[in-house]
Design a protein around this motif. Structure first.
Motif, PDB file in Angstrom:
ATOM      1  N   ARG A  93       0.879  -1.259   0.162  1.00  0.00           N
ATOM      2  CA  ARG A  93      -0.047   0.038   0.004  1.00  0.00           C
ATOM      3  C   ARG A  93       0.912   1.370  -0.014  1.00  0.00           C
ATOM      4  O   ARG A  93       0.572   2.423  -0.554  1.00  0.00           O
ATOM      5  CB  ARG A  93      -0.995   0.033   1.236  1.00  0.00           C
ATOM      6  N   MET A  94       1.848   1.205   0.784  1.00  0.00           N
ATOM      7  CA  MET A  94       2.683   2.388   0.904  1.00  0.00           C
ATOM      8  C   MET A  94       3.555   2.721  -0.264  1.00  0.00           C
ATOM      9  O   MET A  94       3.707   3.697  -0.734  1.00  0.00           O
ATOM     10  CB  MET A  94       3.564   2.336   2.105  1.00  0.00           C
ATOM     11  N   PHE A  95       4.346   1.577  -0.877  1.00  0.00           N
ATOM     12  CA  PHE A  95       5.308   1.866  -1.677  1.00  0.00           C
ATOM     13  C   PHE A  95       4.675   2.162  -3.380  1.00  0.00           C
ATOM     14  O   PHE A  95       5.137   2.296  -4.412  1.00  0.00           O
ATOM     15  CB  PHE A  95       6.246   0.615  -1.902  1.00  0.00           C
ATOM     16  N   ALA A  96       3.209   1.899  -3.295  1.00  0.00           N
ATOM     17  CA  ALA A  96       2.440   2.246  -4.544  1.00  0.00           C
ATOM     18  C   ALA A  96       2.121   3.849  -4.471  1.00  0.00           C
ATOM     19  O   ALA A  96       1.756   4.356  -5.471  1.00  0.00           O
ATOM     20  CB  ALA A  96       1.127   1.449  -4.590  1.00  0.00           C
ATOM     21  N   ASN A  97       2.702   4.257  -3.334  1.00  0.00           N
ATOM     22  CA  ASN A  97       2.162   5.867  -3.525  1.00  0.00           C
ATOM     23  C   ASN A  97       3.622   6.461  -3.158  1.00  0.00           C
ATOM     24  O   ASN A  97       3.382   7.922  -3.477  1.00  0.00           O
ATOM     25  CB  ASN A  97       1.344   6.093  -2.265  1.00  0.00           C
ATOM     26  N   THR A  98       4.644   6.067  -2.770  1.00  0.00           N
ATOM     27  CA  THR A  98       5.903   6.873  -2.536  1.00  0.00           C
ATOM     28  C   THR A  98       6.427   7.789  -3.555  1.00  0.00           C
ATOM     29  O   THR A  98       6.512   7.149  -4.692  1.00  0.00           O
ATOM     30  CB  THR A  98       7.080   6.182  -2.020  1.00  0.00           C
ATOM     31  N   ARG A  99       6.644   9.006  -3.357  1.00  0.00           N
ATOM     32  CA  ARG A  99       7.005   9.865  -4.363  1.00  0.00           C
ATOM     33  C   ARG A  99       8.598  10.369  -4.276  1.00  0.00           C
ATOM     34  O   ARG A  99       9.453  10.494  -5.263  1.00  0.00           O
ATOM     35  CB  ARG A  99       6.258  11.071  -4.654  1.00  0.00           C
ATOM     36  N   LEU A 100       8.815  10.593  -3.070  1.00  0.00           N
ATOM     37  CA  LEU A 100      10.221  11.320  -2.628  1.00  0.00           C
ATOM     38  C   LEU A 100      11.374  10.144  -2.775  1.00  0.00           C
ATOM     39  O   LEU A 100      11.137   9.029  -2.376  1.00  0.00           O
ATOM     40  CB  LEU A 100      10.213  11.632  -1.242  1.00  0.00           C
ATOM     41  N   GLN A 101      12.489  10.783  -3.521  1.00  0.00           N
ATOM     42  CA  GLN A 101      13.270   9.927  -3.808  1.00  0.00           C
ATOM     43  C   GLN A 101      14.789  10.008  -3.015  1.00  0.00           C
ATOM     44  O   GLN A 101      15.538   9.088  -2.992  1.00  0.00           O
ATOM     45  CB  GLN A 101      13.978  10.028  -5.240  1.00  0.00           C
ATOM     46  N   ARG A 102      14.785  10.943  -2.155  1.00  0.00           N
ATOM     47  CA  ARG A 102      16.062  11.148  -1.289  1.00  0.00           C
ATOM     48  C   ARG A 102      15.799  10.979   0.346  1.00  0.00           C
ATOM     49  O   ARG A 102      15.028  10.093   0.702  1.00  0.00           O
ATOM     50  CB  ARG A 102      16.688  12.274  -1.730  1.00  0.00           C
ATOM     51  N   TRP A 103      16.226  11.847   1.016  1.00  0.00           N
ATOM     52  CA  TRP A 103      16.384  11.825   2.462  1.00  0.00           C
ATOM     53  C   TRP A 103      15.010  11.745   3.316  1.00  0.00           C
ATOM     54  O   TRP A 103      14.868  10.894   3.980  1.00  0.00           O
ATOM     55  CB  TRP A 103      16.983  12.975   3.050  1.00  0.00           C
TER      56      TRP A 103
END
Length: 336
Positions: free
Chosen positions: A258-268
């Protein structure tokens, strides 16, 4: 323009043009990250030192075939990753000997565009332990820790998924502390009749109990910046989780889906985004104190603080203020 001076009209026009250019660039940045977040089914290739053929990685959205997946993001970690992998694999094998053959595991290292010999070092572990136990994904360019973690987790086969920093700052045996806390959390959040595969939750390792000790050793400026960062984090996700940045987080497979279908930020600040998404998706989170040792060789620079502040602002702008990023619910994940 008269006598070499800018007229008010010219200044206004220039300011409007500059503002429009900035807004267009920002809109393109938000759109690019949103499009990349949809790459859940993109074919990923594993590095295999004993075969010339491509080994296609599995998908997080398939059925679990391992008990545990550990994802390790690595950028120029040729010197620090060997001790971490040795410790992790020794621990996992000892645990398998103790618990029996039903305990299965994999370690996925994502080389985030390293310019050193990180990939060569990890490839030797793949050769010694087999591609079933140790897996290597190589990114051609450095995209950031958040992007590397995401790439690894999207290939996970485990019922439980842990991501851990390559420096080994948190001892791998702390995994069992997180497992115990996560088990209590998911049991309390589920009705007694629920299946174990329905468990949803995340346990985050925390160094908050070590804060005073760490502050006594740090330069005052670093402490000042850290307190400022924590204030910004509180504005985004509240203060329920005191340490969002510890690189030692365990989640159920369903929560990861559920969460990693939505994550956008790529860094810290992808860690903060995970906590934010857990809140939006009603995924329970528990913070668990862990033993942690500061390891020399941190990748965080002074300029990283500015980038972290921008990413925290991006969470508010993208998800709340302008609604540029949509949080996909469980129903939207069925086709993945």
């Amino acid at each position: 323009m008269l006598h070499g001076q800018w007229s008010p009209w010219a200044v206004t026009s220039l300011a409007v043009a500059l503002l429009c250019w900035i807004m267009q660039r920002l809109k393109s940045w938000f759109r690019r990250l949103d499009v990349e977040s949809l790459r859940n089914t993109t074919e990923r290739v594993l590095e295999n030192p004993v075969s010339v053929g491509k080994v296609i990685a599995p998908s997080l959205y398939s059925e679990a075939t391992k008990t545990l997946t550990i994802v390790v993001p690595a950028y120029n970690e040729s010197r620090r990753i060997s001790p971490m992998l040795d410790e992790a694999l020794d621990y996992l094998q000892a645990r398998r000997n103790r618990q029996g053959a039903h305990f299965t595991y994999e370690v996925i290292v994502v080389d985030d565009g390293s310019s050193d010999d990180t990939a060569l070092v990890v490839t030797e572990f793949v050769r010694r332990h087999s591609i079933d136990a140790v897996r290597l994904i190589r990114q051609p360019l450095n995209e950031g820790k958040g992007a590397a973690v995401r790439q690894g987790i999207l290939c996970a086969r485990g019922t439980l998924v842990l991501f851990a920093d390559a420096d080994g700052a948190t001892a791998i045996h702390e995994l069992e502390t997180l497992e115990t806390a996560l088990e209590r959390l998911t049991l309390s959040a589920l009705p007694l009749t629920a299946k174990s595969s329905c468990k949803v939750g995340m346990a985050v390792g925390s160094r908050a109990h070590l804060q005073q000790q760490a502050e006594n050793r740090r330069h005052w400026l670093r402490n000042y910046l850290m307190h400022g960062f924590h204030l910004l984090v509180t504005m985004v996700v509240g203060g329920a989780i005191r340490d969002t940045q510890c690189g030692f987080k365990l989640m159920t497979r369903s929560a990861a889906q559920r969460m990693f279908a939505n994550t956008r930020l790529q860094r810290w600040c992808f860690d903060v985004e995970l906590v934010y998404l857990a809140q939006r998706l009603h995924i329970p989170v528990v913070e668990v104190p862990v033993d942690w040792t500061e390891i020399p060789g941190s990748k965080i620079k002074a300029t990283s603080v500015l980038h972290m502040a921008w990413e925290l602002l991006a969470i508010l702008v993208g998800y709340q203020w302008l609604h540029l990023w949509h949080v996909r619910g469980a129903a939207e994940l069925k086709g993945l």
